[in-house]
Design a protein around this motif. Sequence first.
Motif, PDB file in Angstrom:
ATOM      1  N   LEU A 170       0.857  -1.182   0.000  1.00  0.00           N
ATOM      2  CA  LEU A 170       0.000   0.000   0.000  1.00  0.00           C
ATOM      3  C   LEU A 170       0.893   1.232   0.000  1.00  0.00           C
ATOM      4  O   LEU A 170       1.674   1.448   0.938  1.00  0.00           O
ATOM      5  CB  LEU A 170      -0.914   0.014   1.223  1.00  0.00           C
ATOM      6  CG  LEU A 170      -1.922  -1.127   1.359  1.00  0.00           C
ATOM      7  CD1 LEU A 170      -2.754  -0.947   2.618  1.00  0.00           C
ATOM      8  CD2 LEU A 170      -2.816  -1.197   0.138  1.00  0.00           C
ATOM      9  N   ASP A 171       0.779   2.057  -1.040  1.00  0.00           N
ATOM     10  CA  ASP A 171       1.636   3.223  -1.203  1.00  0.00           C
ATOM     11  C   ASP A 171       0.853   4.484  -0.843  1.00  0.00           C
ATOM     12  O   ASP A 171      -0.070   4.888  -1.556  1.00  0.00           O
ATOM     13  CB  ASP A 171       2.136   3.298  -2.649  1.00  0.00           C
ATOM     14  CG  ASP A 171       3.120   4.440  -2.857  1.00  0.00           C
ATOM     15  OD1 ASP A 171       3.557   5.033  -1.849  1.00  0.00           O
ATOM     16  OD2 ASP A 171       3.440   4.747  -4.016  1.00  0.00           O
ATOM     17  N   PHE A 172       1.225   5.138   0.266  1.00  0.00           N
ATOM     18  CA  PHE A 172       0.565   6.353   0.750  1.00  0.00           C
ATOM     19  C   PHE A 172       1.307   7.615   0.308  1.00  0.00           C
ATOM     20  O   PHE A 172       1.028   8.692   0.829  1.00  0.00           O
ATOM     21  CB  PHE A 172       0.487   6.341   2.278  1.00  0.00           C
ATOM     22  CG  PHE A 172      -0.565   5.427   2.839  1.00  0.00           C
ATOM     23  CD1 PHE A 172      -1.747   5.931   3.333  1.00  0.00           C
ATOM     24  CD2 PHE A 172      -0.368   4.057   2.878  1.00  0.00           C
ATOM     25  CE1 PHE A 172      -2.715   5.089   3.860  1.00  0.00           C
ATOM     26  CE2 PHE A 172      -1.319   3.200   3.393  1.00  0.00           C
ATOM     27  CZ  PHE A 172      -2.509   3.721   3.890  1.00  0.00           C
ATOM     28  N   GLY A 206       5.561   7.079   2.677  1.00  0.00           N
ATOM     29  CA  GLY A 206       5.915   8.139   1.732  1.00  0.00           C
ATOM     30  C   GLY A 206       6.805   9.230   2.268  1.00  0.00           C
ATOM     31  O   GLY A 206       7.201  10.122   1.522  1.00  0.00           O
ATOM     32  N   SER A 207       7.168   9.188   3.539  1.00  0.00           N
ATOM     33  CA  SER A 207       8.011  10.234   4.117  1.00  0.00           C
ATOM     34  C   SER A 207       8.616   9.723   5.412  1.00  0.00           C
ATOM     35  O   SER A 207       7.993   8.939   6.140  1.00  0.00           O
ATOM     36  CB  SER A 207       7.197  11.503   4.385  1.00  0.00           C
ATOM     37  OG  SER A 207       7.954  12.452   5.117  1.00  0.00           O
ATOM     38  N   ILE A 208       9.834  10.192   5.701  1.00  0.00           N
ATOM     39  CA  ILE A 208      10.464   9.822   6.968  1.00  0.00           C
ATOM     40  C   ILE A 208       9.771  10.507   8.144  1.00  0.00           C
ATOM     41  O   ILE A 208       9.967  10.120   9.296  1.00  0.00           O
ATOM     42  CB  ILE A 208      11.966  10.195   6.960  1.00  0.00           C
ATOM     43  CG1 ILE A 208      12.155  11.704   6.738  1.00  0.00           C
ATOM     44  CG2 ILE A 208      12.715   9.404   5.914  1.00  0.00           C
ATOM     45  CD1 ILE A 208      13.582  12.157   6.833  1.00  0.00           C
ATOM     46  N   GLU A 209       8.955  11.517   7.864  1.00  0.00           N
ATOM     47  CA  GLU A 209       8.235  12.234   8.914  1.00  0.00           C
ATOM     48  C   GLU A 209       6.944  11.525   9.303  1.00  0.00           C
ATOM     49  O   GLU A 209       6.272  11.945  10.242  1.00  0.00           O
ATOM     50  CB  GLU A 209       7.939  13.666   8.464  1.00  0.00           C
ATOM     51  CG  GLU A 209       9.197  14.476   8.175  1.00  0.00           C
ATOM     52  CD  GLU A 209       8.876  15.852   7.627  1.00  0.00           C
ATOM     53  OE1 GLU A 209       7.676  16.133   7.425  1.00  0.00           O
ATOM     54  OE2 GLU A 209       9.816  16.637   7.414  1.00  0.00           O
ATOM     55  N   LEU A 256       6.644  -1.736   7.623  1.00  0.00           N
ATOM     56  CA  LEU A 256       6.357  -0.316   7.444  1.00  0.00           C
ATOM     57  C   LEU A 256       7.632   0.368   6.973  1.00  0.00           C
ATOM     58  O   LEU A 256       8.656   0.316   7.655  1.00  0.00           O
ATOM     59  CB  LEU A 256       5.878   0.301   8.759  1.00  0.00           C
ATOM     60  CG  LEU A 256       5.533   1.793   8.747  1.00  0.00           C
ATOM     61  CD1 LEU A 256       4.346   2.058   7.831  1.00  0.00           C
ATOM     62  CD2 LEU A 256       5.239   2.291  10.157  1.00  0.00           C
ATOM     63  N   VAL A 257       7.602   1.024   5.796  1.00  0.00           N
ATOM     64  CA  VAL A 257       8.786   1.655   5.211  1.00  0.00           C
ATOM     65  C   VAL A 257       8.455   3.093   4.834  1.00  0.00           C
ATOM     66  O   VAL A 257       7.299   3.517   4.846  1.00  0.00           O
ATOM     67  CB  VAL A 257       9.288   0.880   3.972  1.00  0.00           C
ATOM     68  CG1 VAL A 257       9.723  -0.520   4.353  1.00  0.00           C
ATOM     69  CG2 VAL A 257       8.205   0.827   2.898  1.00  0.00           C
ATOM     70  N   ASP A 258       9.506   3.844   4.464  1.00  0.00           N
ATOM     71  CA  ASP A 258       9.342   5.268   4.163  1.00  0.00           C
ATOM     72  C   ASP A 258       9.173   5.576   2.680  1.00  0.00           C
ATOM     73  O   ASP A 258       8.667   6.632   2.327  1.00  0.00           O
ATOM     74  CB  ASP A 258      10.553   6.062   4.693  1.00  0.00           C
ATOM     75  CG  ASP A 258      10.670   5.995   6.201  1.00  0.00           C
ATOM     76  OD1 ASP A 258       9.622   5.883   6.863  1.00  0.00           O
ATOM     77  OD2 ASP A 258      11.794   6.039   6.722  1.00  0.00           O
ATOM     78  N   SER A 259       9.642   4.699   1.798  1.00  0.00           N
ATOM     79  CA  SER A 259       9.607   5.004   0.368  1.00  0.00           C
ATOM     80  C   SER A 259       9.182   3.785  -0.436  1.00  0.00           C
ATOM     81  O   SER A 259       9.273   2.644   0.038  1.00  0.00           O
ATOM     82  CB  SER A 259      10.975   5.494  -0.117  1.00  0.00           C
ATOM     83  OG  SER A 259      11.940   4.451  -0.051  1.00  0.00           O
ATOM     84  N   LEU A 260       8.739   4.035  -1.661  1.00  0.00           N
ATOM     85  CA  LEU A 260       8.331   2.956  -2.555  1.00  0.00           C
ATOM     86  C   LEU A 260       9.496   2.034  -2.864  1.00  0.00           C
ATOM     87  O   LEU A 260       9.327   0.811  -2.943  1.00  0.00           O
ATOM     88  CB  LEU A 260       7.753   3.556  -3.845  1.00  0.00           C
ATOM     89  CG  LEU A 260       7.323   2.562  -4.926  1.00  0.00           C
ATOM     90  CD1 LEU A 260       6.211   1.660  -4.426  1.00  0.00           C
ATOM     91  CD2 LEU A 260       6.892   3.300  -6.193  1.00  0.00           C
ATOM     92  N   GLY A 428      12.148   5.519 -13.240  1.00  0.00           N
ATOM     93  CA  GLY A 428      10.813   5.230 -13.750  1.00  0.00           C
ATOM     94  C   GLY A 428       9.897   4.678 -12.670  1.00  0.00           C
ATOM     95  O   GLY A 428       8.696   4.930 -12.678  1.00  0.00           O
ATOM     96  N   ASN A 429      10.457   3.937 -11.694  1.00  0.00           N
ATOM     97  CA  ASN A 429       9.643   3.385 -10.636  1.00  0.00           C
ATOM     98  C   ASN A 429       9.045   4.461  -9.743  1.00  0.00           C
ATOM     99  O   ASN A 429       8.006   4.271  -9.121  1.00  0.00           O
ATOM    100  CB  ASN A 429      10.476   2.430  -9.774  1.00  0.00           C
ATOM    101  CG  ASN A 429      10.845   1.166 -10.519  1.00  0.00           C
ATOM    102  OD1 ASN A 429      10.278   0.871 -11.556  1.00  0.00           O
ATOM    103  ND2 ASN A 429      11.811   0.422 -10.010  1.00  0.00           N
ATOM    104  N   ARG A 430       9.714   5.609  -9.662  1.00  0.00           N
ATOM    105  CA  ARG A 430       9.245   6.665  -8.779  1.00  0.00           C
ATOM    106  C   ARG A 430       7.996   7.376  -9.309  1.00  0.00           C
ATOM    107  O   ARG A 430       7.294   8.049  -8.571  1.00  0.00           O
ATOM    108  CB  ARG A 430      10.346   7.710  -8.557  1.00  0.00           C
ATOM    109  CG  ARG A 430      11.598   7.140  -7.909  1.00  0.00           C
ATOM    110  CD  ARG A 430      12.694   8.179  -7.862  1.00  0.00           C
ATOM    111  NE  ARG A 430      13.930   7.629  -7.319  1.00  0.00           N
ATOM    112  CZ  ARG A 430      15.083   8.283  -7.316  1.00  0.00           C
ATOM    113  NH1 ARG A 430      15.158   9.480  -7.856  1.00  0.00           N
ATOM    114  NH2 ARG A 430      16.168   7.722  -6.829  1.00  0.00           N
ATOM    115  N   ILE A 431       7.755   7.274 -10.605  1.00  0.00           N
ATOM    116  CA  ILE A 431       6.675   8.046 -11.207  1.00  0.00           C
ATOM    117  C   ILE A 431       5.647   7.135 -11.870  1.00  0.00           C
ATOM    118  O   ILE A 431       4.944   7.540 -12.777  1.00  0.00           O
ATOM    119  CB  ILE A 431       7.217   9.040 -12.243  1.00  0.00           C
ATOM    120  CG1 ILE A 431       8.054   8.330 -13.303  1.00  0.00           C
ATOM    121  CG2 ILE A 431       8.036  10.117 -11.567  1.00  0.00           C
ATOM    122  CD1 ILE A 431       8.553   9.243 -14.402  1.00  0.00           C
TER     123      ILE A 431
END
Length: 432
Positions: A170-172, A206-209, A256-260, A428-431
């Motif tokens: 799940l990408d937030f 989606g963020s370290i915060e 639980l991770v911070d980035s895709l 490309g994976n980032r977008i």
Amino acid sequence: MLSGYLLSALTGCFFLYGPEAIRYVPRCMAGCLLIHVGIDLFVEGLVDSFKGSDNFEYATLVIIAFVMTIYGMTAGLGAGIVLAALTFTMQTSRHVSPIRGIMRATTLRSSAWRSSIVSRILLKNSSHIAVIQLHGHLFFGNATLLKEEIERLLLNNQSTNGMEIRCLMLDFTLVLGIDSSAVDTIVSIPKMCGKFCKIKICIVRGSIEGFPCEIPLSGFLETFNENCLHSLSMNDSLSRFGLGVGSVDCNSMFKLVDSLDQGLQWCENQIVVSLRPDLNPIDPYLNREFIRKFPIYLHEMYLMHSNASEITRMLSFFREHSALKSTVLWKQGDASNFALLLVEGELLSALESEAGTIETIRPGALVGDYGLVDGSMRLSTVFAVCDIKYLLLSEKNFKLMKECDPSSALIFSSLCIKYLGMRIQHVGNRIW
């Protein structure tokens, strides 16, 4: 500046002598001023906003103008507050689905360097990873729809002709806000996925915060993970999830991770370890004998068309170097007069004048190769995160390689192309 002083002086004069001077102003002038201001406000509020508003928004503007005209400014402000809340509710209900897209990770790959064996495994089995990208605002209504859609997806998982889902992500990243009423529903999603024996779930905040909400959602999810692990250890049921000895970060069905990119790495590791428990999915050659095995490493990773002896001859033009922590190897815009193969430690590549655009460089990576081959300037600033060891190819030795050993120069160029291809795929994976 002069006009400001003159305006201040005139304003002071009218403040002192205004009541005396107003008797000389014709009454029609005041009426014309009010008509001009009224027409200007009418055009700005109801005419200019016609094209920039949807039907419901424009209807609220007309109602507010009508209420102000009949009942006064205070009543109009009250009507505006009520209609603004109603407009937000109506617009949110129109775009109730929080799911931007659902896709398999067939064309999505992480930035982790993989051996040829691991790459072949992922090429055949990456379709077992499903990625759900979310967007917009999450509240109690669409969060429930999200949970129902995930449950429907997992219930239909067994009838997918060998394409069953083993890892769900799940990408937030594109979520703008999460209402407190949606937190309980989101926390219950990993628990629901636990009902499906072989499904592992990864949540990308989606963020370290953390998540975009006031409630500590990250803490709730981590607490759930700890309780889940405790329950599994008490019941001795880790084997139920296909976890083998020597796995890499495979001690949980939830992550639980911070980035895709981090999420893709974790899911890829789960797939590899579930199929080959004896295989390290990250890199089988990163150890204390890394320099001695470097030709084998490059052969396995990228240069299978060349044998280890040819790669060893190419590496003979490199020289061993080391650098201390915080050493700046080059700055953005410098001349590209050497390339390096990182052997030990970690580098960080940062784009100047960018909003925190950085990339971590780990052992086995080739850096500065494109500038050395192309003759272009450095595209980023690179510095050492810790003490490092690396193999350096200077501009002088590269010219010597091209003159005296063209086959080694061809191997180096092939290596450069391989790394460029992996970087492009990673961007490309980032977008997606």
